[in-house]
Structures are given as C-alpha cells and as structure tokens.
Motif scaffolding. Structure first.
Motif, PDB file in Angstrom:
ATOM      1  N   GLN A  98       0.816  -1.214   0.000  1.00 49.96           N
ATOM      2  CA  GLN A  98       0.000   0.000   0.000  1.00 49.96           C
ATOM      3  C   GLN A  98       0.850   1.265   0.000  1.00 49.96           C
ATOM      4  OE1 GLN A  98      -2.916  -0.184   3.119  1.00 49.96           O
ATOM      5  NE2 GLN A  98      -3.362  -2.317   2.692  1.00 49.96           N
ATOM      6  N   LYS A  99       1.706   1.407  -0.993  1.00 53.05           N
ATOM      7  CA  LYS A  99       2.520   2.606  -1.060  1.00 53.05           C
ATOM      8  C   LYS A  99       1.625   3.827  -1.233  1.00 53.05           C
ATOM      9  CE  LYS A  99       3.263   2.629  -6.072  1.00 53.05           C
ATOM     10  NZ  LYS A  99       4.292   2.574  -7.152  1.00 53.05           N
ATOM     11  N   LEU A 100       2.143   4.977  -0.827  1.00 55.88           N
ATOM     12  CA  LEU A 100       1.411   6.223  -0.930  1.00 55.88           C
ATOM     13  C   LEU A 100       1.784   6.960  -2.206  1.00 55.88           C
ATOM     14  CD1 LEU A 100       1.577   7.721   2.684  1.00 55.88           C
ATOM     15  CD2 LEU A 100      -0.298   6.459   1.602  1.00 55.88           C
ATOM     16  N   VAL A 101       0.773   7.512  -2.866  1.00 55.09           N
ATOM     17  CA  VAL A 101       0.983   8.380  -4.019  1.00 55.09           C
ATOM     18  C   VAL A 101       0.457   9.755  -3.643  1.00 55.09           C
ATOM     19  CG1 VAL A 101       0.426   8.826  -6.436  1.00 55.09           C
ATOM     20  CG2 VAL A 101       0.807   6.477  -5.656  1.00 55.09           C
ATOM     21  N   PHE A 102       1.327  10.749  -3.676  1.00 56.50           N
ATOM     22  CA  PHE A 102       0.983  12.069  -3.190  1.00 56.50           C
ATOM     23  C   PHE A 102       0.395  12.952  -4.282  1.00 56.50           C
ATOM     24  CE2 PHE A 102       2.387  12.522   1.176  1.00 56.50           C
ATOM     25  CZ  PHE A 102       3.089  11.329   1.356  1.00 56.50           C
ATOM     26  N   GLY A 103      -0.536  13.804  -3.869  1.00 58.17           N
ATOM     27  CA  GLY A 103      -1.093  14.801  -4.764  1.00 58.17           C
ATOM     28  C   GLY A 103      -0.165  15.985  -4.915  1.00 58.17           C
ATOM     29  N   THR A 104      -0.601  16.938  -5.697  1.00 61.10           N
ATOM     30  CA  THR A 104       0.221  18.080  -6.053  1.00 61.10           C
ATOM     31  C   THR A 104       0.317  19.121  -4.939  1.00 61.10           C
ATOM     32  OG1 THR A 104      -1.728  18.991  -7.149  1.00 61.10           O
ATOM     33  CG2 THR A 104      -0.131  17.833  -8.531  1.00 61.10           C
ATOM     34  N   GLY A 105      -0.604  19.099  -3.988  1.00 62.95           N
ATOM     35  CA  GLY A 105      -0.514  19.976  -2.832  1.00 62.95           C
ATOM     36  C   GLY A 105      -1.258  21.292  -2.986  1.00 62.95           C
TER      37      GLY A 105
ATOM     38  N   THR B  30       9.771  -2.164  10.130  1.00 62.18           N
ATOM     39  CA  THR B  30      10.035  -3.085   9.027  1.00 62.18           C
ATOM     40  C   THR B  30      10.257  -2.336   7.726  1.00 62.18           C
ATOM     41  OG1 THR B  30       8.674  -4.749  10.098  1.00 62.18           O
ATOM     42  CG2 THR B  30       9.170  -5.073   7.763  1.00 62.18           C
ATOM     43  N   MET B  31       9.374  -1.386   7.451  1.00 65.70           N
ATOM     44  CA  MET B  31       9.396  -0.725   6.158  1.00 65.70           C
ATOM     45  C   MET B  31       9.850   0.725   6.288  1.00 65.70           C
ATOM     46  SD  MET B  31       5.935  -2.201   4.388  1.00 65.70           S
ATOM     47  CE  MET B  31       6.444  -1.662   2.773  1.00 65.70           C
ATOM     48  N   MET B  32      10.790   1.098   5.441  1.00 71.21           N
ATOM     49  CA  MET B  32      11.239   2.480   5.341  1.00 71.21           C
ATOM     50  C   MET B  32      11.130   2.905   3.890  1.00 71.21           C
ATOM     51  SD  MET B  32      14.556   2.501   7.892  1.00 71.21           S
ATOM     52  CE  MET B  32      14.653   4.284   8.037  1.00 71.21           C
ATOM     53  N   PHE B  33      10.859   4.171   3.689  1.00 72.07           N
ATOM     54  CA  PHE B  33      10.662   4.713   2.354  1.00 72.07           C
ATOM     55  C   PHE B  33      11.552   5.933   2.156  1.00 72.07           C
ATOM     56  CE2 PHE B  33       6.841   2.190   1.751  1.00 72.07           C
ATOM     57  CZ  PHE B  33       6.314   2.076   3.023  1.00 72.07           C
ATOM     58  N   TRP B  34      11.992   6.103   0.932  1.00 65.56           N
ATOM     59  CA  TRP B  34      12.742   7.316   0.566  1.00 65.56           C
ATOM     60  C   TRP B  34      11.971   8.048  -0.520  1.00 65.56           C
ATOM     61  CZ3 TRP B  34      16.731   9.379   3.103  1.00 65.56           C
ATOM     62  CH2 TRP B  34      17.476   8.556   3.960  1.00 65.56           C
ATOM     63  N   ALA B  49      12.612   0.385   1.325  1.00 62.71           N
ATOM     64  CA  ALA B  49      13.753  -0.356   1.877  1.00 62.71           C
ATOM     65  C   ALA B  49      13.276  -1.220   3.033  1.00 62.71           C
ATOM     66  CB  ALA B  49      14.837   0.612   2.343  1.00 62.71           C
ATOM     67  N   ASN B  50      13.291  -2.521   2.824  1.00 61.37           N
ATOM     68  CA  ASN B  50      12.963  -3.462   3.884  1.00 61.37           C
ATOM     69  C   ASN B  50      14.240  -4.105   4.391  1.00 61.37           C
ATOM     70  OD1 ASN B  50      10.239  -2.984   3.621  1.00 61.37           O
ATOM     71  ND2 ASN B  50       9.943  -4.633   2.146  1.00 61.37           N
ATOM     72  N   GLN B  51      14.350  -4.245   5.684  1.00 59.80           N
ATOM     73  CA  GLN B  51      15.538  -4.839   6.262  1.00 59.80           C
ATOM     74  C   GLN B  51      15.690  -6.274   5.794  1.00 59.80           C
ATOM     75  OE1 GLN B  51      16.097  -7.261   8.894  1.00 59.80           O
ATOM     76  NE2 GLN B  51      18.287  -6.871   8.986  1.00 59.80           N
ATOM     77  N   GLY B  52      16.897  -6.600   5.364  1.00 58.45           N
ATOM     78  CA  GLY B  52      17.173  -7.966   4.955  1.00 58.45           C
ATOM     79  C   GLY B  52      16.881  -8.277   3.506  1.00 58.45           C
ATOM     80  N   SER B  53      16.440  -7.286   2.753  1.00 61.22           N
ATOM     81  CA  SER B  53      16.191  -7.533   1.334  1.00 61.22           C
ATOM     82  C   SER B  53      16.630  -6.324   0.519  1.00 61.22           C
ATOM     83  CB  SER B  53      14.712  -7.836   1.076  1.00 61.22           C
ATOM     84  OG  SER B  53      13.915  -6.731   1.451  1.00 61.22           O
ATOM     85  N   GLU B  54      16.750  -6.516  -0.770  1.00 66.39           N
ATOM     86  CA  GLU B  54      17.131  -5.411  -1.644  1.00 66.39           C
ATOM     87  C   GLU B  54      16.013  -4.380  -1.702  1.00 66.39           C
ATOM     88  OE1 GLU B  54      20.782  -6.744  -2.303  1.00 66.39           O
ATOM     89  OE2 GLU B  54      20.032  -5.050  -3.468  1.00 66.39           O
ATOM     90  N   ALA B  55      16.407  -3.135  -1.854  1.00 64.26           N
ATOM     91  CA  ALA B  55      15.413  -2.082  -1.980  1.00 64.26           C
ATOM     92  C   ALA B  55      14.626  -2.250  -3.275  1.00 64.26           C
ATOM     93  CB  ALA B  55      16.087  -0.716  -1.955  1.00 64.26           C
ATOM     94  N   THR B  56      13.372  -1.858  -3.223  1.00 63.39           N
ATOM     95  CA  THR B  56      12.503  -1.895  -4.404  1.00 63.39           C
ATOM     96  C   THR B  56      12.366  -0.483  -4.953  1.00 63.39           C
ATOM     97  OG1 THR B  56      11.268  -3.761  -3.479  1.00 63.39           O
ATOM     98  CG2 THR B  56      10.228  -2.525  -5.272  1.00 63.39           C
ATOM     99  N   TYR B  57      12.803  -0.283  -6.193  1.00 63.32           N
ATOM    100  CA  TYR B  57      12.833   1.054  -6.781  1.00 63.32           C
ATOM    101  C   TYR B  57      11.596   1.307  -7.644  1.00 63.32           C
ATOM    102  CZ  TYR B  57      17.603   1.570  -5.181  1.00 63.32           C
ATOM    103  OH  TYR B  57      18.722   1.681  -4.392  1.00 63.32           O
ATOM    104  N   GLU B  58      11.149   2.540  -7.617  1.00 61.48           N
ATOM    105  CA  GLU B  58      10.022   2.953  -8.448  1.00 61.48           C
ATOM    106  C   GLU B  58      10.513   3.262  -9.858  1.00 61.48           C
ATOM    107  OE1 GLU B  58       6.666   3.081  -7.329  1.00 61.48           O
ATOM    108  OE2 GLU B  58       7.689   1.895  -5.782  1.00 61.48           O
ATOM    109  N   PHE B  66      20.800   5.840  -7.058  1.00 59.37           N
ATOM    110  CA  PHE B  66      20.316   6.015  -5.688  1.00 59.37           C
ATOM    111  C   PHE B  66      20.504   4.736  -4.876  1.00 59.37           C
ATOM    112  CE2 PHE B  66      18.448  10.131  -6.317  1.00 59.37           C
ATOM    113  CZ  PHE B  66      17.948  10.144  -7.607  1.00 59.37           C
ATOM    114  N   PRO B  67      21.726   4.320  -4.631  1.00 52.14           N
ATOM    115  CA  PRO B  67      21.907   3.110  -3.822  1.00 52.14           C
ATOM    116  C   PRO B  67      21.416   3.322  -2.397  1.00 52.14           C
ATOM    117  CG  PRO B  67      24.023   4.165  -4.302  1.00 52.14           C
ATOM    118  CD  PRO B  67      22.996   4.879  -5.122  1.00 52.14           C
TER     119      PRO B  67
END
Lengths: 112, 117
Positions: A98-105, B30-34, B49-58, B66-67
């Motif tokens: 459930q990732k978040l997708v942000f609006g333009t603000g 568990t879950m961190m986001f950049w 970025a989940n601990q113990g696994s490779e990051a999933t890139y958009e 962006f390592p």
C-alpha cells in the motif's frame, strides 16, 4: 502519472475563516490520507480515511471521501495563522504494501 | 508513533560528487521509504527499503544512481550518486509503524535539503 491533483494550488484566507481543499485521484484506492508540510520540512500526518468510509473528523479537520467520483476534500474550520502550510493528499494504493501516491498539494496562507 | 532524524539537514554539493543521507528511527520498523521532493513540487517515492532484502525502486529511479542500504531495523542510508543540478531536492525518509496492518499512516523525517551547483 498516478499523482493526484489538488485544488486550489494556493489559498489565502483570514484567521477564523474556513479553508477547503480538494483532491482528485485516478485509480482505485485502499485509503486516502492528508498530510501537512511546514516550510519544506517533514510531513505531519493529519488524518486517514478508508475507502469504505465517507466522512471523518479530527478536531478542526473534516475529511470527506467520494470513491465514485474519486475525490476527497479537507475542511479546516476556524483557521489560525499556525495552519499556514502546504497540504497534501496521499492515496494508499491497493498494492502489496500500500505505497502512498501524493497529490500536487495546496499552499494555504492564513493571515492574522 | 516514531521519531525520525536525518543527517545532514542540508548540504551544498558540486556536480559529479555523491552524498549519503542517513535516516535514524527511534524504534524498530520493518518498512522504510525514501522520497524526493523537487522545488515547489510534491513528493515522489524513490524506493522502499525493507531490512534484509534489496530495496525496491520505483519507475524512473535506479540503484546505480540512488543506492540504498538498510543494515538494521532502525537505520537506512540513501546515496545520491554523480550528482547534477537536477538532483537538487529535499530528500525525505519515512517509516511504516511496526505492528500495523491494512491501512497505515507514515511518519516522516525532517528532510535533507540538497543543492547541487
């Protein structure tokens, strides 16, 4: 892009007035959230409304969600100068995490 | 809730160099986001970025540029490599609170304001 659109882009009001911001999105969602950002700093979570809910209140905040129109609104009542900030809607997607997708603000300016 | 700190808070870097941004959380998550927020724009998710696994890139973001490291449940780093002026942005980390299921809010760090000259 799946990014939601918010309107207005900017809103200027006087203290004590109400502020209404609107958010439209494109895909089906699990939930919709509103965040506030002061002066390009970190975001603060305001309220979360699930896709099966239509309205939610928290203090001076009222959020509505219309999934048939893919839209939401945030109402701030009796605004204060401290409410001056950028407000973002963010949709929680129906993906695994459930990732978040942000609006333009919307940039809100509340004048004393 | 979670308290998140980021280092540095801001930096000015020359093009062609790299910068590593640190994100520290006061509890295990568990879950961190950049995210990246370009000037006057909204937030765009770079990777999860989940601990113990490779990051999933958009889409539009690659590991070479962006390592990300996630050595434990309270810490992560994002490196912006071979920087150009287009990389000038605010970079924010956020976390999903532990123990949540279904819909959840995210907690954000204060951001790192990067200017590339």
């Amino acid at each position: 892009s799946q990014q939601g659109e918010e309107d207005p882009q900017a809103l200027s009001i006087q203290e004590g007035e109400n502020a209404t911001m609107n958010c439209s999105y494109k895909t089906s969602i699990n939930n919709l959230q509103w965040y506030r950002q002061n002066s390009g700093r970190g975001l603060v979570h305001l309220i979360l409304i699930r896709s099966n809910e239509r309205e939610k209140h928290s203090g001076r905040l009222r959020v509505t969600l219309d999934t048939s129109k893919k839209s939401s609104s945030l109402l701030i009542t009796a605004s204060r100068a401290a409410d001056t900030a950028s407000y973002f809607c963010a949709t929680g997607q129906n993906t695994g995490f459930q990732k978040l997708v942000f609006g333009t603000g919307t940039r809100l300016l509340v004048s004393p | 809730s979670a308290v998140i700190s980021q280092k540095p808070s801001r930096d000015i870097c020359q093009r062609g160099t790299s910068l590593t941004i640190q994100c520290q959380v006061d509890s295990q998550v568990t879950m961190m986001f950049w995210y990246r927020q370009q000037p006057g724009q909204s937030l765009t998710l770079i990777a999860t970025a989940n601990q113990g696994s490779e990051a999933t890139y958009e889409s539009g973001f690659v590991i070479d540029k962006f390592p990300i490291s996630r050595p434990n449940l309270t810490f992560s780093t994002l490196t912006v490599s071979n920087m150009s002026p287009e990389d000038s942005s605010i970079y924010l980390c956020s976390v999903r609170p532990s123990g949540t299921s279904g819909a959840y809010e995210q907690y954000f760090g204060p951001g790192t304001r990067l200017t590339v000259t």
